[in-house]
Each structure stands twice: as structure tokens, then as C-alpha cells.
Design a protein around this motif. Structure first.
Motif, PDB file in Angstrom:
ATOM      1  N   PHE A   1     -25.375  -1.459 -35.961  1.00 50.84           N
ATOM      2  CA  PHE A   1     -24.559  -0.757 -34.860  1.00 50.84           C
ATOM      3  C   PHE A   1     -23.423  -1.954 -34.484  1.00 50.84           C
ATOM      4  CE2 PHE A   1     -28.013   2.001 -33.321  1.00 50.84           C
ATOM      5  CZ  PHE A   1     -27.417   3.092 -33.544  1.00 50.84           C
TER       6      PHE A   1
ATOM      7  N   ASN B   1     -35.592   8.188 -28.491  1.00 52.14           N
ATOM      8  CA  ASN B   1     -35.454   8.630 -29.815  1.00 52.14           C
ATOM      9  C   ASN B   1     -36.303   7.545 -30.646  1.00 52.14           C
ATOM     10  OD1 ASN B   1     -35.008  10.596 -31.996  1.00 52.14           O
ATOM     11  ND2 ASN B   1     -33.175   9.369 -32.863  1.00 52.14           N
TER      12      ASN B   1
ATOM     13  N   TYR C   1     -30.784   7.318 -23.547  1.00 51.89           N
ATOM     14  CA  TYR C   1     -31.368   8.463 -24.431  1.00 51.89           C
ATOM     15  C   TYR C   1     -31.915   7.596 -25.561  1.00 51.89           C
ATOM     16  CZ  TYR C   1     -31.624  11.067 -28.573  1.00 51.89           C
ATOM     17  OH  TYR C   1     -31.958  11.783 -29.511  1.00 51.89           O
ATOM     18  N   SER C   2     -30.910   6.511 -26.205  1.00 59.15           N
ATOM     19  CA  SER C   2     -31.317   6.013 -27.645  1.00 59.15           C
ATOM     20  C   SER C   2     -32.641   5.383 -27.634  1.00 59.15           C
ATOM     21  CB  SER C   2     -30.103   4.954 -27.855  1.00 59.15           C
ATOM     22  OG  SER C   2     -30.003   3.959 -26.926  1.00 59.15           O
TER      23      SER C   2
ATOM     24  N   SER D   1     -31.492  -2.441 -36.794  1.00 63.02           N
ATOM     25  CA  SER D   1     -30.671  -1.368 -36.014  1.00 63.02           C
ATOM     26  C   SER D   1     -29.674  -1.915 -35.444  1.00 63.02           C
ATOM     27  CB  SER D   1     -31.636  -0.472 -35.004  1.00 63.02           C
ATOM     28  OG  SER D   1     -32.871  -0.081 -35.772  1.00 63.02           O
TER      29      SER D   1
ATOM     30  N   MET E   1     -26.076   7.645 -23.726  1.00 64.77           N
ATOM     31  CA  MET E   1     -26.596   6.950 -24.825  1.00 64.77           C
ATOM     32  C   MET E   1     -27.513   5.476 -24.345  1.00 64.77           C
ATOM     33  SD  MET E   1     -25.874   8.748 -26.951  1.00 64.77           S
ATOM     34  CE  MET E   1     -26.649   7.965 -28.349  1.00 64.77           C
ATOM     35  N   PHE E   2     -27.049   4.891 -23.228  1.00 68.41           N
ATOM     36  CA  PHE E   2     -27.927   3.710 -23.041  1.00 68.41           C
ATOM     37  C   PHE E   2     -29.323   4.132 -22.606  1.00 68.41           C
ATOM     38  CE2 PHE E   2     -29.426   1.123 -19.299  1.00 68.41           C
ATOM     39  CZ  PHE E   2     -29.546  -0.061 -19.806  1.00 68.41           C
TER      40      PHE E   2
ATOM     41  N   LEU F   1     -32.126  -0.083 -26.207  1.00 65.80           N
ATOM     42  CA  LEU F   1     -33.196  -0.452 -27.004  1.00 65.80           C
ATOM     43  C   LEU F   1     -33.921  -1.744 -26.587  1.00 65.80           C
ATOM     44  CD1 LEU F   1     -32.033   0.572 -30.618  1.00 65.80           C
ATOM     45  CD2 LEU F   1     -33.795   1.349 -29.362  1.00 65.80           C
TER      46      LEU F   1
ATOM     47  N   MET G   1     -26.332   1.519 -27.015  1.00 64.62           N
ATOM     48  CA  MET G   1     -27.575   2.002 -28.014  1.00 64.62           C
ATOM     49  C   MET G   1     -28.473   0.752 -27.913  1.00 64.62           C
ATOM     50  SD  MET G   1     -26.113   4.615 -30.923  1.00 64.62           S
ATOM     51  CE  MET G   1     -25.740   6.037 -30.688  1.00 64.62           C
TER      52      MET G   1
ATOM     53  N   THR H   1     -20.226   3.477 -27.281  1.00 65.77           N
ATOM     54  CA  THR H   1     -21.827   3.958 -27.326  1.00 65.77           C
ATOM     55  C   THR H   1     -22.506   3.049 -28.267  1.00 65.77           C
ATOM     56  OG1 THR H   1     -20.710   5.318 -29.112  1.00 65.77           O
ATOM     57  CG2 THR H   1     -20.883   6.376 -26.989  1.00 65.77           C
ATOM     58  N   SER H   2     -21.812   2.473 -29.226  1.00 65.22           N
ATOM     59  CA  SER H   2     -22.587   1.601 -30.246  1.00 65.22           C
ATOM     60  C   SER H   2     -23.212   0.320 -29.316  1.00 65.22           C
ATOM     61  CB  SER H   2     -21.619   0.865 -31.300  1.00 65.22           C
ATOM     62  OG  SER H   2     -21.304   2.096 -32.153  1.00 65.22           O
TER      63      SER H   2
END
Length: 404
Positions: A54, A239, A235-236, A50, A232-233, A363, A359, A355-356
Motif C-alpha cells: 500500500f 476484511n 472497514y479494512s 500488506s 476504509m479506516f 490495520l 487502510m 485511502t491507501s
């Protein structure tokens, strides 16, 4: 900007090709994930894959966006699609003569992402050249719908093909999809931006800096990009933790884990359709912030649920998918409306880069603390963080006045 009456034909032609390419890419993505899972049975390898996927967009985003602003955007889109097709073709040919090793899969993911770092800002910069300004949000909703359908269909097709086809065969589907997208794009006459044509090309680094300054001067767009990075930090990781909370907290099976992915995609599909018809609030900032708040509520409730509450969690996954569509669609449309076309490549490149980076950072953080706190408690913490982010966002005048 004056638009020809045939803008719908142009938009639909481009996105028909892109939808086929997105479908075949979704099939390949799932097949590669399953290949890595079966071959290694390692969560670390999946996480590393992943990050590899990214990383190029994170590092090259602003650089690639600057090149997109320099180049003919139609050629940039076609070139990126054909580059991705060539990389996939190399993997398919290798697979005909030998078993595909894990290291080569990771290399292919990395190199394909380089093509994506050019393709994404290019297509986002092309859209306002052919779509009237007042239709941008609705078209973003249609795009979300197409991508949701493509993802759901991609998962289903991959589930059918992976047990009966070689990985090389599945890769060839992606090659065909990318070539098809290039052909449909070539049929469309995309108007150029006169301002960009007159702009003297100076120094690449100076142009990158100029693009950042344009973002910084537009306080509403800059604020929402920063808010988006924080979102995004947070929420990612959520998911990525769907399977873990399903199997662990809710005592589910792999079938239940698949159900959460499908219901989330259904939510995105519904959200995209509603956004396409309604268009969201007149103030794009309110639509984006409301979506973040809705996501926070759904995530928090998911963490509070008892172990017997899986089916309520599945419904909340629909809500989360719905919120994603109402977050990302207006975000893209707002940038397309507020930023001059000659800078759109750089702005979308910067947005993708930020955003990349956010993420994988999220994670990594969840990997360090989610197991110690408990996955359901991590959901509660992240949900509260999203709600807090939405509330704080409304305190900024630039967010409240994004339409001015």
C-alpha cells in the motif's frame, strides 16, 4: 462531451485486456501470500507485506496522478502495465536460478505498487473520455463484476497451480497478463482532452496544489472522499479479520475461512451486476452512504452472532461484498462526472493516496485492540461506527446535494 457510437467497443476492448491482467495479478497475489505464509508462518510478515504493497500508492498517489494529467493517458496505462510486467519478469528469472527469498518478494510488492499508483488514476481518467456521462455508474458496476469474477477465479487457479508449479511459473502468468492488457489498450483510439493539451505545464508541485484546490472547491466530492477515507479506516481491518473470526469465534476450519472469501466475492459480483443494470439512486451520495450503512449493519450482526452462527455469517459476507460494490462504483463515477477531465489524474491520485493511508492505519489499530476486546466485539464496534458514519454523512448538505 459527445461520444462516438463505438464507445462500447472501446470500453469492452480495454476492459477485456484489464480483466485478464486482473485475473493473473489475483493468481500471483494469492500465490505470494501463500509463499510468505508457508515460508515464514508469521502474521507480522504478512501484515508488513500488506503495508509494503500500500505504501507507494499512499506516498506517490497525488504525485503520480499529476504526471498522469500531464502525460498521454493511453501511454501512461501501457507504460504502467509494461513496468509491472518487467518487474514480475525479473522475479521470475531470479526464481529460475535460486530460491526466491522473502526480502525479494517484499521488494517486488513495493515496486509493483509504484506501477499501480500510475495505472489506477490513468484508467479512471480514461474512462470518461470514452464512456457517456450517463453510463459511468453502470460501467463502474460492470467493472466491479469483472474484478469480482477475476478475484474468485484467481483464488481457485492459484489453489490449483501453487502446489504443482514453481513460483516463477506463476509469476510468468502475470507477465503475460500485463503484456496482453497493454496490447488490447494499444488497439483503442482514446480521444485527447483539448483543454489539457492547451494547459501550460508549469511546476509539478503547483500542479499538485492546483489539483487539490479543485477537489476542495467541489464540496460534495471532497466530503465523500473524506467519508471514504474514514470508511476504509474502519472497514479494512474487518476484511483482514475474516479468517480470525471464522477460526476463533465460529470455531471453523481453513475451509470455512475460504468460504467467507468466496461468499464475499459472490456478494461483490451480485452487487456489480445489479449496479450495472440499475445504476443506483439518482443521487450518488445517497447510494454511497446507503452502502456504508448496509455494511455497518452486516458487520454489527456478524459480531452479535453466537459461535454456532457461521453460516449466517457467510450470508452476511455476501451482504458485505454487495455493499462494497455499491460503495466503490458510484464513488468512482461521481468523481468522473464532477471533476474536469484535465484534473482527473490528480483527483484519483489523491483519492488513492488518502485511502491507501487509511487502510494500514486501520490495520494497525485493529492489531492493537482487536485481540484485547475480542474479534466479535471489534466487529460490533466497527459496525456501529459505520452506521454512525452514514448517519453523520447525511447531515452534510454537500453530500445530500451531490447531483446538483
Amino acid at each position: 462531451m459527445n461520444m462516438n457510437n463505438n464507445w462500447k467497443y472501446k470500453f469492452l476492448t480495454i476492459w477485456f485486456g484489464q480483466s485478464i491482467s486482473f485475473l493473473t495479478s489475483a493468481v500471483l497475489q494469492m500465490a505470494l501470500i501463500w509463499h510468505l505464509s508457508v515460508s515464514t508462518e508469521s502474521a507480522a510478515i504478512l501484515s508488513f507485506a500488506s503495508i509494503v504493497a500500500f505504501l507507494p500508492n499512499a506516498v506517490l498517489g497525488l504525485f503520480a496522478g499529476t504526471l498522469v494529467d500531464r502525460w498521454n493517458k493511453k501511454i501512461a496505462m501501457i507504460g504502467a502495465d509494461l513496468f509491472i510486467a518487467t518487474v514480475s519478469l525479473a522475479l521470475a528469472i531470479y526464481g529460475l536460478y535460486a530460491e526466491i527469498p522473502i526480502w525479494l518478494v517484499l521488494v517486488i510488492l513495493f515496486v509493483r505498487s509504484i506501477g499501480t499508483s500510475i495505472h489506477t488514476p490513468a484508467i479512471n481518467a480514461v474512462t470518461p473520455l470514452i464512456v457517456p456521462e450517463d453510463k459511468l455508474t453502470k460501467c463502474s458496476g460492470y467493472t466491479q463484476t469483472v474484478q469480482s469474477i477475476g478475484y474468485m477465479a484467481g483464488v481457485a487457479i492459484a489453489a490449483i497451480l501453487y502446489p504443482i508449479c514453481s513460483l516463477s511459473t506463476i509469476v510468468m502468468f502475470d507477465v503475460v497478463g500485463a503484456v496482453f492488457a497493454s496490447i488490447t489498450t494499444s488497439f483503442v483510439k482514446i480521444p485527447s482532452n483539448p483543454t489539457a493539451q492547451r494547459q501550460e505545464k508549469t511546476n509539478l508541485l503547483l500542479e499538485m496544489k492546483e489539483g487539490f484546490n479543485v477537489i476542495r472547491k467541489n464540496e460534495g466530492v471532497f466530503a465523500l472522499i473524506c467519508i471514504g477515507a474514514i470508511f476504509m479506516f474502519i472497514y479494512s481491518p474487518i476484511n483482514a479479520l475474516f479468517p480470525l473470526i471464522t477460526l476463533g469465534h465460529f470455531n471453523g476450519s481453513t475451509m470455512h475461512a475460504s468460504i467467507t472469501e468466496v461468499t464475499f466475492s459472490i456478494g461483490m459480483l451480485i452487487g456489480g451486476m445489479v449496479l450495472g443494470v440499475w445504476g443506483g439512486f439518482k443521487n450518488r451520495g445517497y447510494t454511497i452512504v446507503s452502502a456504508i450503512a448496509l455494511m455497518g449493519v452486516a458487520i454489527t450482526l456478524s459480531g452479535i452472532l453466537p459461535s454456532s452462527g457461521f453460516w449466517i455469517f457467510a450470508v452476511l459476507c455476501i451482504v458485505m461484498g454487495f455493499a462494497v460494490s455499491f460503495y466503490s462504483g458510484p464513488q468512482v463515477a461521481l468523481i468522473q462526472e464532477k471533476i474536469d477531465i484535465q484534473y482527473l489524474g490528480r483527483v484519483f491520485g489523491f483519492f488513492g493516496s488518502v485511502t491507501s493511508f487509511a487502510m494500514p492505519a486501520g490495520l494497525i489499530l485493529s492489531g492493537l485492540f482487536a485481540d484485547k476486546l475480542g474479534v466479535n466485539n471489534w466487529f460490533i464496534l466497527c459496525g456501529i461506527a459505520c452506521i454512525s458514519l452514514a448517519v453523520v454523512s447525511l447531515c452534510f448538505k454537500s453530500v445530500r446535494n451531490t447531483n446538483k
